[in-house]
Design a protein around this motif. Structure first.
Motif, short mmCIF file in Angstrom:
data_model
loop_
_atom_site.label_atom_id
_atom_site.label_comp_id
_atom_site.label_asym_id
_atom_site.label_seq_id
_atom_site.Cartn_x
_atom_site.Cartn_y
_atom_site.Cartn_z
N MET A 1 0.84 -1.20 0.00
CA MET A 1 0.00 0.00 0.00
C MET A 1 0.88 1.25 0.00
SD MET A 1 -2.98 1.29 0.06
CE MET A 1 -3.84 2.74 0.52
N LYS A 2 1.93 1.27 0.85
CA LYS A 2 2.79 2.43 0.93
C LYS A 2 3.51 2.64 -0.40
CE LYS A 2 6.17 4.69 3.78
NZ LYS A 2 6.90 4.69 5.01
N ARG A 3 3.95 1.53 -1.03
CA ARG A 3 4.61 1.64 -2.32
C ARG A 3 3.65 2.17 -3.38
NH1 ARG A 3 8.30 0.41 -6.03
NH2 ARG A 3 7.83 -0.95 -7.76
N LEU A 4 2.40 1.69 -3.37
CA LEU A 4 1.40 2.17 -4.31
C LEU A 4 1.16 3.66 -4.13
CD1 LEU A 4 -0.76 1.70 -6.47
CD2 LEU A 4 -2.32 1.06 -4.64
N LEU A 5 1.06 4.10 -2.87
CA LEU A 5 0.86 5.52 -2.58
C LEU A 5 2.02 6.34 -3.10
CD1 LEU A 5 -0.59 7.88 -1.23
CD2 LEU A 5 0.51 7.24 0.89
N SER A 6 3.25 5.85 -2.88
CA SER A 6 4.43 6.57 -3.34
C SER A 6 4.47 6.69 -4.86
CB SER A 6 5.70 5.86 -2.86
OG SER A 6 5.77 5.88 -1.47
N VAL A 7 4.15 5.60 -5.54
CA VAL A 7 4.13 5.61 -7.01
C VAL A 7 3.05 6.55 -7.51
CG1 VAL A 7 3.69 4.21 -9.05
CG2 VAL A 7 5.15 3.32 -7.23
N MET A 8 1.85 6.46 -6.92
CA MET A 8 0.74 7.32 -7.33
C MET A 8 1.09 8.78 -7.07
SD MET A 8 -3.16 6.96 -6.08
CE MET A 8 -4.07 8.44 -5.74
N LEU A 9 1.64 9.08 -5.92
CA LEU A 9 2.01 10.45 -5.57
C LEU A 9 3.05 10.99 -6.54
CD1 LEU A 9 1.90 12.81 -3.55
CD2 LEU A 9 3.67 11.65 -2.27
N ALA A 10 4.08 10.21 -6.80
CA ALA A 10 5.14 10.65 -7.70
C ALA A 10 4.60 10.89 -9.11
CB ALA A 10 6.27 9.63 -7.73
N ALA A 11 3.77 10.00 -9.58
CA ALA A 11 3.23 10.12 -10.93
C ALA A 11 2.30 11.33 -11.06
CB ALA A 11 2.48 8.85 -11.32
N ILE A 12 1.42 11.49 -10.09
CA ILE A 12 0.45 12.58 -10.19
C ILE A 12 1.08 13.93 -9.93
CG2 ILE A 12 -1.65 13.53 -9.17
CD1 ILE A 12 -2.62 10.63 -8.89
N VAL A 13 1.80 14.06 -8.81
CA VAL A 13 2.40 15.35 -8.48
C VAL A 13 3.49 15.69 -9.49
CG1 VAL A 13 3.71 16.62 -6.76
CG2 VAL A 13 1.79 15.24 -6.07
N ALA A 115 -4.33 10.39 1.97
CA ALA A 115 -4.81 9.58 3.09
C ALA A 115 -6.22 10.02 3.50
CB ALA A 115 -3.85 9.70 4.27
N ALA A 116 -6.48 11.32 3.49
CA ALA A 116 -7.82 11.82 3.83
C ALA A 116 -8.84 11.40 2.78
CB ALA A 116 -7.79 13.34 3.97
N MET A 117 -8.45 11.43 1.51
CA MET A 117 -9.37 11.01 0.45
C MET A 117 -9.70 9.53 0.60
SD MET A 117 -8.40 13.24 -2.94
CE MET A 117 -6.67 12.77 -3.05
N ASN A 118 -8.71 8.72 0.98
CA ASN A 118 -8.97 7.31 1.24
C ASN A 118 -9.90 7.15 2.44
OD1 ASN A 118 -7.46 6.21 -0.89
ND2 ASN A 118 -5.57 6.37 0.28
#
Length: 144
Positions: A1-13, A115-118
């Motif tokens: 989950m943390k890895r997915l969040l990091s990948v999603m964050l990096a890609a989107i931001v 995290a809040a959106m989740n």
């Protein structure tokens, strides 16, 4: 989950930071998918609770009128998502001037927002659209 969040964050931001600003939403579809004003209020409350508990960035909000910040975030997200609100706050450059925020500070805020959106159970597509609202603001916030 943390890895997915990091990948999603990096890609989107990362993608949003280098992409031209998105045009304003043509309709209120995002506003509606957020649950209207009550949904935006829940999201802002969850986000502010996480930011307040985040030792990486909560010091930036020590002298902030939190009720006013809450009101302005609700206005900003409501207006940007096609809702009936008008944002009455300062520009992002003005609001963050002199804070000398760095990429890590912005990224910490985005992590708290995700995290809040989740927490409030927003669909992944809605989350991507919300992040698309904040990504283009990064140059107006970081380094001011």
């Amino acid at each position: 989950m943390k890895r997915l969040l990091s990948v999603m964050l990096a890609a989107i931001v990362g993608g949003c930071a280098s992409a031209p600003p998105s045009p304003a939403p043509p309709s209120d579809a995002l506003y509606r998918s957020l649950g209207g004003t009550p949904g935006i209020e829940r999201l802002v409350d969850a986000s502010l609770a996480r930011v307040h508990a985040d030792l990486r960035i909560n010091l930036f909000f020590e002298n902030t009128d939190l009720a006013d910040l809450r009101r302005l975030l609700i206005e900003q997200i409501c207006a940007a998502s096609g809702g009936p609100c008008v944002y009455t706050g300062r520009s992002m450059e003005e609001a963050h001037s002199g804070m000398n925020l760095i990429d890590e500070d912005f990224n910490a805020f985005v992590e708290d927002l995700v995290a809040a959106m989740n927490e409030v159970a927003l669909a992944a597509s809605t989350q991507e659209q919300v992040l698309g609202l904040f990504g283009p603001m990064k140059p107006e916030i970081v380094g001011q």
